[in-house]
Write a protein that holds these residues in place. Structure first.
Motif, mmCIF file in Angstrom:
data_model
loop_
_atom_site.group_PDB
_atom_site.id
_atom_site.type_symbol
_atom_site.label_atom_id
_atom_site.label_comp_id
_atom_site.label_asym_id
_atom_site.label_seq_id
_atom_site.Cartn_x
_atom_site.Cartn_y
_atom_site.Cartn_z
ATOM 1 N N GLU A 1 -18.147 35.837 14.626
ATOM 2 C CA GLU A 1 -17.920 36.236 16.017
ATOM 3 C C GLU A 1 -19.248 36.463 16.744
ATOM 4 O OE1 GLU A 1 -15.429 39.677 18.494
ATOM 5 O OE2 GLU A 1 -15.271 39.580 16.322
ATOM 6 N N THR A 2 -20.191 37.124 16.071
ATOM 7 C CA THR A 2 -21.481 37.404 16.723
ATOM 8 C C THR A 2 -22.268 36.120 16.988
ATOM 9 O OG1 THR A 2 -22.326 37.992 14.528
ATOM 10 C CG2 THR A 2 -21.834 39.812 16.010
ATOM 11 N N LEU A 3 -22.162 35.153 16.087
ATOM 12 C CA LEU A 3 -22.851 33.875 16.302
ATOM 13 C C LEU A 3 -22.207 33.118 17.473
ATOM 14 C CD1 LEU A 3 -24.951 31.787 15.615
ATOM 15 C CD2 LEU A 3 -23.565 31.051 13.669
ATOM 16 N N GLN A 4 -20.877 33.166 17.547
ATOM 17 C CA GLN A 4 -20.184 32.511 18.665
ATOM 18 C C GLN A 4 -20.557 33.159 20.008
ATOM 19 O OE1 GLN A 4 -15.919 31.432 18.065
ATOM 20 N NE2 GLN A 4 -16.220 32.341 16.048
ATOM 21 N N LEU A 5 -20.653 34.476 20.011
ATOM 22 C CA LEU A 5 -21.051 35.187 21.241
ATOM 23 C C LEU A 5 -22.486 34.818 21.621
ATOM 24 C CD1 LEU A 5 -19.512 38.692 20.440
ATOM 25 C CD2 LEU A 5 -18.754 37.163 22.278
ATOM 26 N N SER A 6 -23.366 34.775 20.624
ATOM 27 C CA SER A 6 -24.777 34.454 20.881
ATOM 28 C C SER A 6 -24.937 33.055 21.460
ATOM 29 C CB SER A 6 -25.588 34.563 19.587
ATOM 30 O OG SER A 6 -25.478 35.855 19.044
ATOM 31 N N VAL B 1 -26.237 40.433 17.859
ATOM 32 C CA VAL B 1 -26.353 39.403 18.897
ATOM 33 C C VAL B 1 -27.782 39.385 19.445
ATOM 34 C CG1 VAL B 1 -25.613 38.746 21.245
ATOM 35 C CG2 VAL B 1 -23.905 39.251 19.491
ATOM 36 N N LYS B 2 -28.349 40.558 19.688
ATOM 37 C CA LYS B 2 -29.743 40.625 20.168
ATOM 38 C C LYS B 2 -30.694 39.991 19.150
ATOM 39 C CE LYS B 2 -30.010 44.785 23.041
ATOM 40 N NZ LYS B 2 -30.558 46.157 23.021
ATOM 41 N N PHE B 3 -30.474 40.281 17.875
ATOM 42 C CA PHE B 3 -31.281 39.724 16.781
ATOM 43 C C PHE B 3 -31.247 38.194 16.837
ATOM 44 C CE2 PHE B 3 -31.447 37.935 12.505
ATOM 45 C CZ PHE B 3 -32.473 38.620 11.873
ATOM 46 N N LEU B 4 -30.044 37.635 17.000
ATOM 47 C CA LEU B 4 -29.895 36.181 17.040
ATOM 48 C C LEU B 4 -30.527 35.591 18.298
ATOM 49 C CD1 LEU B 4 -26.228 35.917 15.694
ATOM 50 C CD2 LEU B 4 -28.315 35.240 14.486
ATOM 51 N N LEU B 5 -30.325 36.238 19.439
ATOM 52 C CA LEU B 5 -30.904 35.738 20.687
ATOM 53 C C LEU B 5 -32.432 35.770 20.655
ATOM 54 C CD1 LEU B 5 -28.510 37.296 23.358
ATOM 55 C CD2 LEU B 5 -28.603 34.919 22.635
#
Length: 197
Positions: free
Chosen positions: A57-62, A117-121
């Motif tokens: 979910e977090t990857l999809q949001l990112s 999400v911040k980490f991925l962005l």
């Protein structure tokens, strides 16, 4: 994901899209003018779904908010040199993370998911974090599929070879395989072959 989580996820994607609908820059898609960053976010989601259907979910949001309201921090606000470019990119990552966090918080996400999400962005631990790498692969694939053609009309061959080589260097083996499945014009294939030689 249970039903309430699915609802929250759908609301958050819609909120990201609503934020990107404000983009004053337009792009023609199938004969219709649309906000540029809205189109970009939807292309990112579509590419991720095909490339990594099991994405969290977090990857999809990112993927969807990767360029959220990017136009509010134009490149022209920074010196037009390498240092200015790097500063702009750093500020953009922080800005996208902040905007995403505000929306996610409003929709009821906890601090752990927001931080992820911040980490991925921020593209943290590229090459060692599988999700950061997947996000980078998707960014590169979207660029190659939708934006590379325009770049070939704007830059010299030397510059294009450099862009492709740098893009390729950021991608995983799986990303390279997916890129080779995309269709390119003979001119684009020529640039790619030179970049990879």
């Amino acid at each position: 994901m249970n039903i309430s989580d699915k609802d929250r996820f759908a609301r958050t994607l819609a909120a990201f899209d609503a934020a990107n609908t404000e983009d004053p820059h337009q792009e023609e898609v199938e004969g219709k003018m649309m906000p540029k960053e809205l189109v970009y976010g939807q292309r990112m989601s579509e590419m991720l779904a095909g490339f990594a259907p099991e994405a969290s979910e977090t990857l999809q949001l990112s993927a969807r908010c990767q360029h959220i309201q990017r136009w509010t921090l134009p490149r022209s606000n920074y010196p037009m040199d390498r240092k200015g470019y790097l500063k702009w990119r750093t500020q953009l990552k922080l800005f996208h993370g902040k905007k995403a966090a505000e929306i996610m918080e409003t929709e009821g996400y906890d601090a752990e998911m927001i931080e992820r999400v911040k980490f991925l962005l921020n593209k943290q631990k590229l090459k060692s974090d599988p999700e950061t790498q997947t996000l980078e692969d998707v960014i590169c694939l979207v660029f190659l599929k939708y934006y590379f053609s325009d770049f070939t009309k704007q830059h010299s061959e030397e510059k294009l070879i450099d862009i492709v080589a740098k893009t390729w260097g950021k991608m995983s083996e799986k990303g390279h395989e997916a890129a080779m499945q995309l269709s390119f014009s003979p001119e684009e294939q020529h640039i790619i072959q030179k970049a990879l030689a």
